[in-house]
Design an enzyme around this catalytic site. Structure first.
Site: not given
Length: 286
Positions: A255, A221
């Site tokens: 995840r 991210k």
């Protein structure tokens, strides 16, 4: 206990959720699993490497071409049905904020609805309750789907995360979603700047202390990229470091894009914590 689909997971069992994007413009793989066969190959590889959950998404999280609910369903519903046919025991999650898509994928065999946009469509939780499937309750800071944060601020970011996610979880259970199938997610990057996401990670034990199982979506991210000043393809080490810290502080579900690497990190942390014996232990014993 965490129960999703046919699977039950113990209190100290880390769970890997593998990402399979059915989008032509995903930020990480740039559409590598948009077509069915590459996507099914990805599912098989992820399961072989230790993923218990497959998270299927039909719309990229960031800004981009508009995707209608009908198109999102076209990208995901048939694929969910095929994954269910080929992998009957895997937990199937669908990353969607729309109740129409949630309804369709549940009918096709989904076990979990991953609402990454924090209940922006309140009917999605009603769908999860009606189908008795799981629900991920995420903090997105009130952001609209597919928008990036701009000068967002919080007096106390973790206090806001706890207020929102626990509130969404309690509402879901009140509607009829099985309590043992509800997870909370701090929503790294969603409605947050990099400092917010770092603080959310640092204080993750406060989320774990609520008793709700915590899901973290850290993989490659922007907060990792900004912290280390690395482009998307060079964020694995930062992601794995953040994964180790999250595991130590009590996260339960991860995840990820890179399943095998994450599995090793989680196994190592569990062994250091004393929850998992070494796979082999010969040193000093011969």
């Amino acid at each position: 206990m965490l129960r999703l689909g046919r699977r039950e997971f113990g209190d100290r069992e880390p769970v890997i959720m593998a990402i399979v994007n059915r989008t032509p413009d995903s930020f990480y793989d740039q559409g590598a699993t948009f077509l069915d066969e590459p996507a099914l190959d990805r599912v098989g590889q992820a399961v072989a490497e230790g993923a218990a959950i497959i998270d299927i998404g039909g719309v990229k999280a960031g800004p981009g071409e508009e995707v209608s609910a009908a198109e999102e369903a076209r990208r995901t519903v048939g694929f969910v049905a095929e994954v269910r046919r080929r992998f009957p025991d895997v937990v199937i999650s669908v990353d969607t904020w729309r109740h129409e898509v949630g309804e369709a994928v549940c009918e096709a065999g989904a076990d979990l609805l991953n609402d990454a946009w924090g209940g922006v469509d309140p009917e999605l939780a009603e769908v999860a309750a009606r189908h008795r499937v799981g629900l991920v309750c995420t903090h997105a800071g009130g952001a609209e789907p597919r928008t990036r944060p701009h000068r967002v601020g919080y007096p106390d970011v973790m206090a806001d995360i706890l207020r929102v996610t626990v509130g969404l979880a309690e509402r879901a259970v009140a509607l009829g979603v099985p309590r043992e199938s509800v997870l909370i997610d701090p929503g790294h990057d969603f409605g947050k700047n990099t400092r917010h996401s770092l603080e959310a990670t640092r204080r993750l034990d406060e989320m774990a202390a609520t008793g709700w199982p915590v899901l973290v979506s850290l993989s490659n991210k922007d907060f990792v990229g900004e912290t280390l000043d690395r482009p998307v393809r060079e964020r694995l080490l930062g992601t794995l470091a953040t994964t180790a810290v999250s595991a130590w502080l009590g996260a339960r579900v991860y995840r990820v894009h890179e399943v095998a690497e994450t599995r090793q990190v989680l196994d190592m942390v569990a062994s250091i914590q004393g929850h998992r014996p070494p796979t082999v232990a010969r040193r000093g014993l011969a």
